[in-house]
Design a protein around this motif. Structure first.
Motif, short mmCIF file in Angstrom:
data_model
loop_
_atom_site.label_atom_id
_atom_site.label_comp_id
_atom_site.label_asym_id
_atom_site.label_seq_id
_atom_site.Cartn_x
_atom_site.Cartn_y
_atom_site.Cartn_z
N ALA A 164 0.83 -1.21 0.00
CA ALA A 164 0.00 0.00 0.00
C ALA A 164 0.86 1.25 0.00
CB ALA A 164 -0.92 0.01 1.22
N ARG A 165 0.31 2.29 -0.61
CA ARG A 165 0.90 3.62 -0.55
C ARG A 165 -0.23 4.62 -0.72
NH1 ARG A 165 1.49 1.75 -5.61
NH2 ARG A 165 1.55 3.18 -7.38
N GLY A 166 0.02 5.84 -0.28
CA GLY A 166 -1.00 6.87 -0.39
C GLY A 166 -0.78 7.95 0.65
N TYR A 167 -1.89 8.52 1.09
CA TYR A 167 -1.79 9.57 2.11
C TYR A 167 -3.09 9.64 2.89
CZ TYR A 167 -4.61 12.59 -0.92
OH TYR A 167 -5.62 13.13 -1.69
N VAL A 168 -3.01 10.29 4.05
CA VAL A 168 -4.19 10.57 4.86
C VAL A 168 -4.26 12.06 5.09
CG1 VAL A 168 -4.17 8.32 6.01
CG2 VAL A 168 -3.03 10.25 7.09
N GLN A 169 -5.48 12.54 5.27
CA GLN A 169 -5.72 13.92 5.69
C GLN A 169 -6.45 13.86 7.02
OE1 GLN A 169 -7.88 15.59 2.37
NE2 GLN A 169 -6.01 16.52 1.58
N ALA A 170 -5.91 14.57 8.00
CA ALA A 170 -6.50 14.60 9.33
C ALA A 170 -7.10 15.97 9.59
CB ALA A 170 -5.43 14.28 10.38
N ARG A 171 -8.32 15.97 10.13
CA ARG A 171 -9.02 17.21 10.49
C ARG A 171 -9.59 17.04 11.90
NH1 ARG A 171 -9.99 16.34 5.14
NH2 ARG A 171 -9.88 18.14 3.74
N THR A 172 -9.35 18.00 12.76
CA THR A 172 -9.89 17.94 14.11
C THR A 172 -11.38 18.19 14.07
OG1 THR A 172 -7.78 18.70 15.02
CG2 THR A 172 -9.72 18.88 16.45
N GLN A 173 -12.15 17.23 14.57
CA GLN A 173 -13.60 17.36 14.67
C GLN A 173 -14.00 17.98 16.01
OE1 GLN A 173 -14.32 16.54 11.17
NE2 GLN A 173 -16.18 16.21 12.27
N TRP A 174 -13.27 17.58 17.05
CA TRP A 174 -13.62 18.02 18.39
C TRP A 174 -12.39 17.91 19.28
CZ3 TRP A 174 -13.72 15.05 22.96
CH2 TRP A 174 -14.31 15.66 24.06
#
Length: 193
Positions: A164-174
């Motif tokens: 696997a390869r790729g990326y993640v995007q993280a966003r604070t919900q709370w």
């Protein structure tokens, strides 16, 4: 005696040839450390890209935290530089902890910045549900916590995410500023076979 010599010579010749090939095979293994592989032997088929949306629950308070500090920061800085926390955080389908849990984020994060809060994240998203049960996605990267969107690379995986390869995007919900508990939305874009 004339009959024994040809039989003996044949046996010696056969032993010599077998020894020669055995030595060449043994030495040959040490001459190279890489070889081409047949994709079919590894089960590698057509590559696809998948998008997963998961909610990462970092629970640092209460009686059963999912994130615990194992190394405290050396100084009392506002960035917590040097802090290392081990995690076994729930991954759910929705932002509420009561949502269906599909896996765990297991690994650690450490405060790696002296200016601002910037974490080094090293974790596996270990899936426990459905088709991906037993498979993992491995994430390793920098997380500038107070940025609106943080991007980190997917550096590998196991099971159905081998290669696997790729990326993640993280966003604070709370985020609870008093306890430090947080819910982070992870959008994972993963290329896999």
């Amino acid at each position: 005696m004339a009959r024994i010599f040809p039989i003996f010579a044949t046996q010696v010749t056969i032993i010599f040839i077998l020894s020669f090939f055995t030595i060449n095979l043994a030495i040959g293994d040490y001459d190279t450390f890489v070889r081409s592989m047949d994709r079919k032997l590894l089960g590698v088929k057509k590559e696809k890209i998948s998008h997963f949306r998961l909610y990462w629950h970092d629970i640092v308070s209460g009686r059963n935290p999912s994130s615990i500090p194992v190394v405290q920061p050396v100084t009392n800085s506002s960035t917590f530089f040097g802090l290392i926390s081990m995690i076994d955080n729930p991954l759910t389908l929705g932002p509420k902890l009561s949502s269906k849990m599909v896996g765990k984020a297991q690994g650690f994060y450490s405060s790696a910045s002296q200016e601002g809060v910037g974490l080094l994240m090293a974790m596996n998203f270990a899936f426990m549900e459905g088709k991906y049960n037993g498979s993992t996605i491995t994430i390793l990267g920098r997380n500038p916590v107070f940025a609106e969107v943080r991007e980190m690379p997917v550096v590998g995986g196991s099971g159905l995410f081998r290669f696997a390869r790729g990326y993640v995007q993280a966003r604070t919900q709370w985020l609870d500023n008093k306890t430090g508990d947080a819910i982070i939305r992870y959008d994972c874009y993963v290329m896999h076979y």
